[in-house]
Write a protein that holds these residues in place. Structure first.
Motif, PDB file in Angstrom:
ATOM      1  N   LEU A   1       0.847  -1.187   0.000  1.00  0.00           N
ATOM      2  CA  LEU A   1       0.000   0.000   0.000  1.00  0.00           C
ATOM      3  C   LEU A   1       0.886   1.240   0.000  1.00  0.00           C
ATOM      4  N   PHE A   2       0.550   2.188  -0.857  1.00  0.00           N
ATOM      5  CA  PHE A   2       1.179   3.504  -0.861  1.00  0.00           C
ATOM      6  C   PHE A   2       0.069   4.476  -0.522  1.00  0.00           C
ATOM      7  N   VAL A   3       0.016   4.924   0.742  1.00  0.00           N
ATOM      8  CA  VAL A   3      -1.141   5.671   1.226  1.00  0.00           C
ATOM      9  C   VAL A   3      -0.741   6.972   1.916  1.00  0.00           C
ATOM     10  N   LEU A   4      -1.699   7.888   1.873  1.00  0.00           N
ATOM     11  CA  LEU A   4      -1.545   9.196   2.487  1.00  0.00           C
ATOM     12  C   LEU A   4      -2.593   9.351   3.570  1.00  0.00           C
ATOM     13  N   GLY A   5      -2.213  10.011   4.668  1.00  0.00           N
ATOM     14  CA  GLY A   5      -3.164  10.366   5.714  1.00  0.00           C
ATOM     15  C   GLY A   5      -3.585  11.818   5.553  1.00  0.00           C
ATOM     16  N   PRO A   6      -4.639  12.248   6.236  1.00  0.00           N
ATOM     17  CA  PRO A   6      -5.157  13.605   6.067  1.00  0.00           C
ATOM     18  C   PRO A   6      -4.209  14.708   6.518  1.00  0.00           C
ATOM     19  N   THR A   7      -3.197  14.383   7.327  1.00  0.00           N
ATOM     20  CA  THR A   7      -2.232  15.398   7.765  1.00  0.00           C
ATOM     21  C   THR A   7      -0.959  15.368   6.932  1.00  0.00           C
ATOM     22  N   GLY A   8      -0.958  14.607   5.827  1.00  0.00           N
ATOM     23  CA  GLY A   8       0.213  14.541   4.962  1.00  0.00           C
ATOM     24  C   GLY A   8       1.161  13.402   5.282  1.00  0.00           C
ATOM     25  N   GLU A   9       0.782  12.527   6.200  1.00  0.00           N
ATOM     26  CA  GLU A   9       1.631  11.384   6.538  1.00  0.00           C
ATOM     27  C   GLU A   9       1.609  10.366   5.400  1.00  0.00           C
ATOM     28  N   LEU A  10       2.777  10.051   4.887  1.00  0.00           N
ATOM     29  CA  LEU A  10       2.932   9.127   3.772  1.00  0.00           C
ATOM     30  C   LEU A  10       3.457   7.795   4.294  1.00  0.00           C
ATOM     31  N   THR A  11       2.830   6.696   3.869  1.00  0.00           N
ATOM     32  CA  THR A  11       3.227   5.373   4.363  1.00  0.00           C
ATOM     33  C   THR A  11       3.326   4.387   3.213  1.00  0.00           C
TER      34      THR A  11
END
Length: 197
Positions: A107-117
């Motif tokens: 998974l290449f995902v983004l969180g609402p605060t800009g956290e990239l994982t």
């Protein structure tokens, strides 16, 4: 596996599905479903395809396209995603390297605060391969891009924050979109292309 960071310029459960879709998700249009599936409400909202989960922060929903023979390692994919009704668990973006035999994937995902994982799931569990902060993230739609080239995979958000990995497993398998956690995820403009051999 070698992962390096670079800055560039700076399952599908069977549910109800309508006969025609207003949203433009390219090659995914034929497989995206509408209706209720577990915690997920799946909707056609005109130009966007929406996945909405307001009850389960651990639930994940994804759709993927299987690769054609000979195309693995040459694909490029992009999609635009807007978060709505964000929660602490909200994560969304791309799923890739999906192996249907053991349900392993990345998974290449983004969180609402800009956290990239960058997250990897294997049959024996999951682990975070990379976590950081994406540059150039906007309040509206953000564009996720995956390019299989130069013996590896390049992952970008809005063409600015990138991860490059030479992992062979990331260049194979199915790929598509993912919504993870509570929140409302509006997808549009899914594009998949293959480089000329």
């Amino acid at each position: 596996m070698n992962i390096r960071i670079a800055a560039l310029s700076a399952l599908c459960a069977a549910t109800l599905c309508g006969p025609a879709s207003a949203f433009d998700m390219g090659k995914m249009n034929r497989i995206l479903e509408t209706g209720q599936s577990g915690a997920w409400d799946q909707r056609d909202e005109g130009e966007t395809y929406v996945l909405d989960n307001d009850s389960d922060p651990t639930s994940i929903r994804y759709y993927f396209i299987k690769p054609n023979a000979g195309h693995e390692g040459t694909r490029s994919v992009s999609v635009e995603l807007d978060f709505r009704d964000e929660a602490a668990s909200t994560r969304g973006g791309l799923i890739f390297g999906f192996d249907e035999t053991d349900k392993s994937y990345y998974l290449f995902v983004l969180g609402p605060t800009g956290e990239l994982t960058l997250f990897q799931r294997k049959p024996d569990g999951g682990k975070i391969l990379f976590k950081g902060t994406a540059k150039g993230v906007t309040d509206g739609f953000n564009t996720f891009t995956l390019v299989e080239a130069d013996g590896g995979v390049r992952l970008e958000v809005n063409g600015q924050s990138a991860i490059f990995t030479d992992s062979e497993a990331m260049r194979t398998g199915a790929l598509g979109i993912v919504a993870w956690g509570e929140g409302e995820f509006a997808f549009r403009k899914f594009r998949l292309s293959m480089a000329a051999n």
